[in-house]
Structure formats: structure tokens, C-alpha cells
Design a protein around this motif. Sequence first.
Motif, PDB file in Angstrom:
ATOM      1  N   LYS A  41       0.615  -1.424  -0.082  1.00  0.00           N
ATOM      2  CA  LYS A  41      -0.011   0.028  -0.655  1.00  0.00           C
ATOM      3  C   LYS A  41       0.704   1.427  -0.012  1.00  0.00           C
ATOM      4  O   LYS A  41       0.707   2.948  -0.508  1.00  0.00           O
ATOM      5  CB  LYS A  41      -1.134  -0.022   1.211  1.00  0.00           C
ATOM      6  CG  LYS A  41      -0.065  -0.037   2.343  1.00  0.00           C
ATOM      7  CD  LYS A  41      -1.025   0.247   3.882  1.00  0.00           C
ATOM      8  CE  LYS A  41      -0.926  -0.222   5.457  1.00  0.00           C
ATOM      9  NZ  LYS A  41      -2.615   0.086   6.021  1.00  0.00           N
ATOM     10  N   ILE A  42       1.958   0.900   0.450  1.00  0.00           N
ATOM     11  CA  ILE A  42       3.216   2.702  -0.283  1.00  0.00           C
ATOM     12  C   ILE A  42       3.849   2.751  -0.965  1.00  0.00           C
ATOM     13  O   ILE A  42       4.669   3.287  -0.973  1.00  0.00           O
ATOM     14  CB  ILE A  42       3.513   2.405   1.405  1.00  0.00           C
ATOM     15  CG1 ILE A  42       4.687   1.235   0.884  1.00  0.00           C
ATOM     16  CG2 ILE A  42       2.844   2.703   2.671  1.00  0.00           C
ATOM     17  CD1 ILE A  42       5.697   1.831   2.273  1.00  0.00           C
ATOM     18  N   LEU A  62       8.455   8.078   9.507  1.00  0.00           N
ATOM     19  CA  LEU A  62       8.041   8.136   8.271  1.00  0.00           C
ATOM     20  C   LEU A  62       6.716   9.328   8.132  1.00  0.00           C
ATOM     21  O   LEU A  62       5.498   7.460   8.799  1.00  0.00           O
ATOM     22  CB  LEU A  62       8.980   6.879   7.481  1.00  0.00           C
ATOM     23  CG  LEU A  62      10.323   7.103   7.732  1.00  0.00           C
ATOM     24  CD1 LEU A  62      10.953   6.313   6.666  1.00  0.00           C
ATOM     25  CD2 LEU A  62      11.039   8.808   6.999  1.00  0.00           C
ATOM     26  N   TYR A  74       0.350   5.201   6.413  1.00  0.00           N
ATOM     27  CA  TYR A  74       0.664   3.971   6.973  1.00  0.00           C
ATOM     28  C   TYR A  74       1.901   4.868   7.948  1.00  0.00           C
ATOM     29  O   TYR A  74       2.470   6.437   7.459  1.00  0.00           O
ATOM     30  CB  TYR A  74       1.608   3.585   5.931  1.00  0.00           C
ATOM     31  CG  TYR A  74       2.282   2.139   7.136  1.00  0.00           C
ATOM     32  CD1 TYR A  74       2.132   1.375   8.082  1.00  0.00           C
ATOM     33  CD2 TYR A  74       3.451   1.909   6.823  1.00  0.00           C
ATOM     34  CE1 TYR A  74       2.678   0.685   9.329  1.00  0.00           C
ATOM     35  CE2 TYR A  74       4.033   0.769   7.802  1.00  0.00           C
ATOM     36  CZ  TYR A  74       3.530   0.210   8.797  1.00  0.00           C
ATOM     37  OH  TYR A  74       4.603  -0.701   8.831  1.00  0.00           O
ATOM     38  N   THR A  75       2.513   4.919   9.097  1.00  0.00           N
ATOM     39  CA  THR A  75       3.644   5.248   9.208  1.00  0.00           C
ATOM     40  C   THR A  75       3.965   4.208  10.094  1.00  0.00           C
ATOM     41  O   THR A  75       3.628   3.545  10.633  1.00  0.00           O
ATOM     42  CB  THR A  75       3.026   6.630  10.422  1.00  0.00           C
ATOM     43  OG1 THR A  75       1.961   5.247  11.721  1.00  0.00           O
ATOM     44  CG2 THR A  75       1.912   7.453  10.544  1.00  0.00           C
ATOM     45  N   GLU A  76       5.537   4.898  10.027  1.00  0.00           N
ATOM     46  CA  GLU A  76       6.468   4.032  10.599  1.00  0.00           C
ATOM     47  C   GLU A  76       8.240   4.087  11.225  1.00  0.00           C
ATOM     48  O   GLU A  76       8.408   5.796  10.780  1.00  0.00           O
ATOM     49  CB  GLU A  76       7.140   2.701   9.823  1.00  0.00           C
ATOM     50  CG  GLU A  76       7.684   3.725   9.110  1.00  0.00           C
ATOM     51  CD  GLU A  76       8.000   2.121   7.481  1.00  0.00           C
ATOM     52  OE1 GLU A  76       7.996   1.001   7.998  1.00  0.00           O
ATOM     53  OE2 GLU A  76       8.308   1.813   6.449  1.00  0.00           O
ATOM     54  N   GLY A  77       8.702   3.986  11.930  1.00  0.00           N
ATOM     55  CA  GLY A  77       9.383   4.420  12.592  1.00  0.00           C
ATOM     56  C   GLY A  77      10.448   4.749  11.150  1.00  0.00           C
ATOM     57  O   GLY A  77      11.150   3.931  10.544  1.00  0.00           O
ATOM     58  N   LEU A  88       9.546   2.010  17.583  1.00  0.00           N
ATOM     59  CA  LEU A  88       8.573   2.629  17.524  1.00  0.00           C
ATOM     60  C   LEU A  88       8.456   2.040  18.820  1.00  0.00           C
ATOM     61  O   LEU A  88       8.038   0.956  19.239  1.00  0.00           O
ATOM     62  CB  LEU A  88       7.512   2.765  16.635  1.00  0.00           C
ATOM     63  CG  LEU A  88       8.366   4.636  15.814  1.00  0.00           C
ATOM     64  CD1 LEU A  88       7.303   4.761  15.153  1.00  0.00           C
ATOM     65  CD2 LEU A  88       8.750   5.931  16.647  1.00  0.00           C
ATOM     66  N   CYS A  89       7.594   3.027  20.090  1.00  0.00           N
ATOM     67  CA  CYS A  89       6.880   2.579  21.267  1.00  0.00           C
ATOM     68  C   CYS A  89       5.114   2.150  21.050  1.00  0.00           C
ATOM     69  O   CYS A  89       5.010   2.628  19.591  1.00  0.00           O
ATOM     70  CB  CYS A  89       7.027   3.357  22.341  1.00  0.00           C
ATOM     71  SG  CYS A  89       5.893   4.656  22.298  1.00  0.00           S
ATOM     72  N   SER A  90       4.503   1.917  21.362  1.00  0.00           N
ATOM     73  CA  SER A  90       2.962   2.140  21.089  1.00  0.00           C
ATOM     74  C   SER A  90       2.631   3.183  20.866  1.00  0.00           C
ATOM     75  O   SER A  90       1.767   3.251  20.192  1.00  0.00           O
ATOM     76  CB  SER A  90       1.855   1.454  22.173  1.00  0.00           C
ATOM     77  OG  SER A  90       2.839   1.733  23.203  1.00  0.00           O
ATOM     78  N   GLY A  93       4.060   4.312  17.560  1.00  0.00           N
ATOM     79  CA  GLY A  93       3.102   3.660  16.582  1.00  0.00           C
ATOM     80  C   GLY A  93       1.956   4.037  16.206  1.00  0.00           C
ATOM     81  O   GLY A  93       1.268   3.458  14.907  1.00  0.00           O
ATOM     82  N   ARG A  96      -0.039   7.548  13.478  1.00  0.00           N
ATOM     83  CA  ARG A  96      -0.913   7.481  12.049  1.00  0.00           C
ATOM     84  C   ARG A  96      -2.265   8.281  12.468  1.00  0.00           C
ATOM     85  O   ARG A  96      -2.987   9.407  12.509  1.00  0.00           O
ATOM     86  CB  ARG A  96      -1.432   6.456  11.712  1.00  0.00           C
ATOM     87  CG  ARG A  96      -2.135   6.284  10.523  1.00  0.00           C
ATOM     88  CD  ARG A  96      -2.647   5.266  10.017  1.00  0.00           C
ATOM     89  NE  ARG A  96      -3.877   5.114   9.061  1.00  0.00           N
ATOM     90  CZ  ARG A  96      -3.613   3.789   7.879  1.00  0.00           C
ATOM     91  NH1 ARG A  96      -3.205   3.070   8.881  1.00  0.00           N
ATOM     92  NH2 ARG A  96      -4.850   3.597   7.618  1.00  0.00           N
ATOM     93  N   GLN A  97      -3.166   7.917  13.889  1.00  0.00           N
ATOM     94  CA  GLN A  97      -4.208   8.597  14.202  1.00  0.00           C
ATOM     95  C   GLN A  97      -4.874   9.733  14.822  1.00  0.00           C
ATOM     96  O   GLN A  97      -5.211  10.784  14.215  1.00  0.00           O
ATOM     97  CB  GLN A  97      -4.762   7.675  15.474  1.00  0.00           C
ATOM     98  CG  GLN A  97      -5.108   6.389  15.602  1.00  0.00           C
ATOM     99  CD  GLN A  97      -5.815   5.204  16.387  1.00  0.00           C
ATOM    100  OE1 GLN A  97      -5.246   5.600  17.099  1.00  0.00           O
ATOM    101  NE2 GLN A  97      -7.049   4.737  15.676  1.00  0.00           N
TER     102      GLN A  97
END
Lengths: 192, 277
Positions: A41-42, A62, A74-77, A88-90, A93, A96-97
Amino acid sequence: MATQVNRRQFLKLSGAVAATLALADLGFNESNVQAKTKALKIQSLKPTPTICPYCAVGCGILVYATEAKDDVVYTEGDSDSPINQGSLCSKGGSIRQIYTTEKRVEKPRYRAPGSNKWEEKSWEWMYEQIAKRVKETRDRTFVEKEDGIYVNRTDSIVSLGGAALDNEETHLISKLMRAGLGLTYIEHQARI
Amino acid sequence: MGRNIKFIDISKCDGCRACSVACKNWNDLPIEIEPYNGTIQSHQNVTANTWNVVINREVVQPDGSLAWHFRHTACLHCEEPSCALACSENVITKREDGAVVIDEEGCVGCGYCVTNCPFDIVQLKKVKINGKTYEKASKCNLCEGRIAEGLEPACSRICHTDAIQYGDYDELMAEAEERLEVVKKRYPDANIYSPAGVGGTTTIYLLTEKPSLLGLPENPEVPSSIALWKHVVQPVGKMLGVGAAVAVAGLFVTKKIVQSQTHHTDSEHKEGEDHAG
């Protein structure tokens, strides 16, 4: 009855048998069914680097937004960040919300003293009110001298810093609050 | 490069649950709120929309102290997956990269995979298609899209203690053996979990306690009834079914051709037109 098959009938029967077998093969041969791989999806999206807004660690993140910039997919470390190296931590992580949740507050809100309602206001109105009230409070409560000693302070305002502030920002805030306004209560979120 | 595995060293897990969040984030799974259950654990078990849960267990140590264990749980991707064997539609596939993947489109929601999973992982979810509600089996797919592109799954990517790692089998197993020696000093029952009863798994654990203390079956097995059904009953049934269908169709066509021959012997040209059309 004894069936007599002539050449014409034989050909027709052969054709029918072949067709039936072919159909049966089509309908029942399931061994070759393979799950298709979902599209990434990215795949075509360009990530935007940002810093996590939560704690003082300041992890790199990112953000993959759609091309129209109307949704975050999507977001990620950020692996390039020396701080978190992709992890990342929870809480980070779930960043995105911040953008996608329906609970997001999109305009500044103001609740007047004694009121039980929030009103939406413009940023301009907000800045003006904050500046006006800080100045009014500071001027009203400013103590120039105590026991004959210059103190130049106000005890009525508190400054509370956030963990995501960097060195330069905290320096500027300290200057403004201590030297500019005369605050003595300058605190940081991480200490409370 | 050999095959890749997901290696979970639960002695390194601090229970932050970032893997669960990353899983929801990547797979666009909806929120499922469960009431507080008395521990740090967010959900009782994985569900059809929560593929990844950190299981929390408190175990009393021989010296009377209390140890907290956190075990990231998601599909273990068995080498001989019972769910794929049980699947009546053959839409669960064990892929070459190790992932056991459900093709949701073909799933009819029979639930055989749910009852046959030795780890209690696969669950059914309700899906609305054109106003009708259908049930579809759903579980972790090892981020199939990501691993196909050479990325690691979202859960191992986000893990900040490297409790979850994804990579080459030989390298990670060497690390597992090394870690086992270290962990055993503190937890004598520590073991590497990749049960042979299901042909081994693509997710390999380094457990600090006996599997049963951490919510895993001690000796999971592919149910023999399912293997019998898949390898003997189903093919035979299909053969019989196809045979019957062919026989019926053959009888019908033969009868037609023979009948038309007897009834229309003197109107050959008309019959010829029928069959051409």
C-alpha cells in the motif's frame, strides 16, 4: 435395445465426452489455486520524515500520505534516525491516528470562565487573547521590590514546557518567561 | 539466501505492545476495545480483527518472587498448516516465503480452519458485501505484501528491543541457541519452541518457561482426521462426484444422440442445423 453406433454418432459422442471432461477439469482442479500477494500500500508513496510529538526521546517517524495529501496510509519508525533506528513504542506507533481519527480537534476551541461550552475561535483571536491576558495578569501582579530589594517578578503565571521542545526552543522560552515576563515558576512536563 | 523466519525472544520483550499497534496500522484493522482483564494484556486472545496480541503471564519463581512474561502472539505459520488442510475451498496456502495466507475472496466462512488450528489463532469475522453479511476467516499473514518486497513484517520492524526479529533462518537460529544458554541461567525451563507436530513453524520462540505456562500447547499436532479427510476422503469424494457428473452427462448426451438418430433418420438436414446452432 442393442445400440448401433455409426460413424457420425461416434464422432458426436467423442466430442461430448471430451467437452464434459474438459468442463469437469476446469471446475474441480483446485490444486493450482494460489493466494495472490496483496499490493504494497505504500508502493508509490513518498514518505515525509517527522519527529514524534510525544516524549523527550524524539523518535524519527516516516509518514506515508496519499498523493492528494488527504489521508495518512501508514506511519513507521525512521531507520535513518540515530535515535530510534526504525523502531517505535506503542504510542509513537499510533501517530497515524492524530490525523485520521474523527476525534481530532481541527480548530482552536475556547471555553470562557464559568462556561460549560467550548466555542470554536480563529487562531488570530486566540493569539490576541493570550497576549492580552498574559500582559494584563503580569502587569496586575508584578512585584518590583520586596523588602527594599529589586525582585521584578510575578508569582501568578506558570510556564510548563513540553518534552518535544528542543534546546533552542527551551532557551528562548526561558528567556521570554524569566527575563521578559519575570516568571519564577518555570517547569517541565517531564518533572511532574 | 535460505528461508526467513520470525524469531521471538520473549525474554527481551518489555510488553510495550507496539507490535500490536503496528499490525493494526499496516493491515488497516479496526479498533476492538475489550474490558480491562486485570493484567497489562490488551486482549484475551487474537481475534479476526486483532491479529497480534501480547500475552502477559505472571509466574511464581522457585524463590517465591514473581516474574512477568510477555509473549507476542500471532499466527505461527506452521510448516504443515492444519488450517490449510482443513480448508474446504483450498484458499489457505502455505507460500514459499513461509507465510500461511488466506485468500479472503474465496473463503466461504465454513470455520473448519478455526476449529482445527492447534494454536487457536484463526477466527471468523463478519464482512458486508453488497449489503449482505458474510463470514470470512482472518488471521496474521506475516505482512505478505511487505515480505514479498523484501521488507520485514510491521511487528518486527517496530520492535524496539529486538524481541521480534525477521531474517535468515540460520543466522537467527544461531542467535537463538546463544540466547538460550544465557536465558537458562535465570529461567532453567527456557526452551526453543518450533513444535515438530506441525512440521515446525516459521515463527520460532525462545520461551522463558514451559509452553503451557505461557499459553501455548506443549505438543500441538496436525489432527490426523483432517489429514485423512484431505488426502483420502476428499479426493475420492471428488473423483466419485466427477465420475457421477460425467456419467449422468454422458448418459444424457448419448441418449439424445441415439434418440435423435432413431427419430429423425429421414430428416437428416434438420438435425444437422440443430447441432450447428
